[in-house]
Design an enzyme around this catalytic site. Sequence first.
Site, PDB file in Angstrom:
ATOM      1  N   HIS A   1       0.056  17.324  10.370  1.00 42.79           N
ATOM      2  CA  HIS A   1       0.357  17.349  11.807  1.00 42.79           C
ATOM      3  C   HIS A   1       1.385  18.417  12.171  1.00 42.79           C
ATOM      4  O   HIS A   1       1.347  18.967  13.266  1.00 42.79           O
ATOM      5  CB  HIS A   1       0.843  15.967  12.276  1.00 42.79           C
ATOM      6  CG  HIS A   1       2.151  15.538  11.695  1.00 42.79           C
ATOM      7  ND1 HIS A   1       2.299  15.155  10.380  1.00 42.79           N
ATOM      8  CD2 HIS A   1       3.394  15.436  12.261  1.00 42.79           C
ATOM      9  CE1 HIS A   1       3.553  14.823  10.156  1.00 42.79           C
ATOM     10  NE2 HIS A   1       4.234  14.983  11.266  1.00 42.79           N
TER      11      HIS A   1
ATOM     12  N   LYS B   1       4.364  24.417  12.007  1.00 41.62           N
ATOM     13  CA  LYS B   1       5.783  24.790  11.960  1.00 41.62           C
ATOM     14  C   LYS B   1       6.043  25.902  10.952  1.00 41.62           C
ATOM     15  O   LYS B   1       7.137  26.466  10.919  1.00 41.62           O
ATOM     16  CB  LYS B   1       6.639  23.570  11.642  1.00 41.62           C
ATOM     17  CG  LYS B   1       6.746  22.607  12.819  1.00 41.62           C
ATOM     18  CD  LYS B   1       7.646  21.420  12.520  1.00 41.62           C
ATOM     19  CE  LYS B   1       7.761  20.491  13.737  1.00 41.62           C
ATOM     20  NZ  LYS B   1       8.598  19.302  13.462  1.00 41.62           N
TER      21      LYS B   1
END
Length: 353
Positions: free
Chosen positions: A204, A208
């Site tokens: 998820h 990043k």
Amino acid sequence: MNSHSKELADAASINVFPSDGTILVSSTADYVRVAISSIFAAHGYQVVQHDPDKDPRPLTDTLTGIDLCVLDLEDPQSSVHAISECQRIKTEKRWIPVVLLLSPHNREYRLKGYAAGADDWFTRPPDGKELSIRALSLIRQKRLNEELDNAGSALFAIAGVVEARDPNTGNHCARLALLAEEFGNYLMLDRDQIKNLRWGSYLHDLGKVGISDSILLKPGKLTPEEFEAMKAHVLIGESICMPLQTMRGVLPIIRNHHERWDGTGYPDKLMGNAIPLLAQIFQLIDIYDALTSERPYKSAFPPEQAIAMMREEADRGWRSPELIDKFSDFIEEKICQSTANDTPMTGKKSRSL
């Protein structure tokens, strides 16, 4: 010769068989091993012959470099052994295809073979060209599956690097995966949905990887500009996973796990049940784990307080009230089980999270 006939002749002359496939032929009957091996060798395959009577090791110990296994079900005793080997191969070496050789009308073992995971079957004696073409198809599928598996493994490895960038989260993803499976089973989701929740637990925040450390690891509050940059991680993660067909079910979790029930989330400002169900479910799991885990800037909240805080957010219109109720009941059930087993529910010592 007309153009159509010439096309057919040209097509017939094309060698469709690979020369780099390696096939293991296992049979207690010498004549079967020799005959089947000759068929494959004539079409360019490398062949390894195996006699179960002379080599009692599990076949899975001999499959290095093997692209396909042919198992001969010659008699009742060898059939039972071959079915057992097929099941072992499909458990431990799942990408290696298995073809069964059967006596005509041996329906019982054909069905047992399929139940054990066999990919195909032929009656003895098989049509040589058909057997080789089918082998080609199975080997191509095996290699494609291996490539997809390697690509997926690379994504999970990158996700692990992303998680390791922030030492404060601990084994956050592993806890999410376990809780996702438990809650998915509680909701009676199907197997694919639960798998996607587990995979989403690890992937998820994959995006990043594209966020700078100055923003990702900033100890204080983000500026509006920094927060906009941070929000891009869901789109980055989606774009990384999108080329893989096996990740299709995970994409809504990656993209939409920051949406809010009232439409004030991101990136699409979806409202209510326009938010994909798995994204809604995963969001609750993610929030709950963050609240009940210890961080440098806060202590772990007990489960009851975490649920109360999540209900307050639902009252503000951020979460589905119905889903919050189900999650609350699920956590209450876990608390009862934890109390009965004297297992802590919060902090780093938690076994269930």
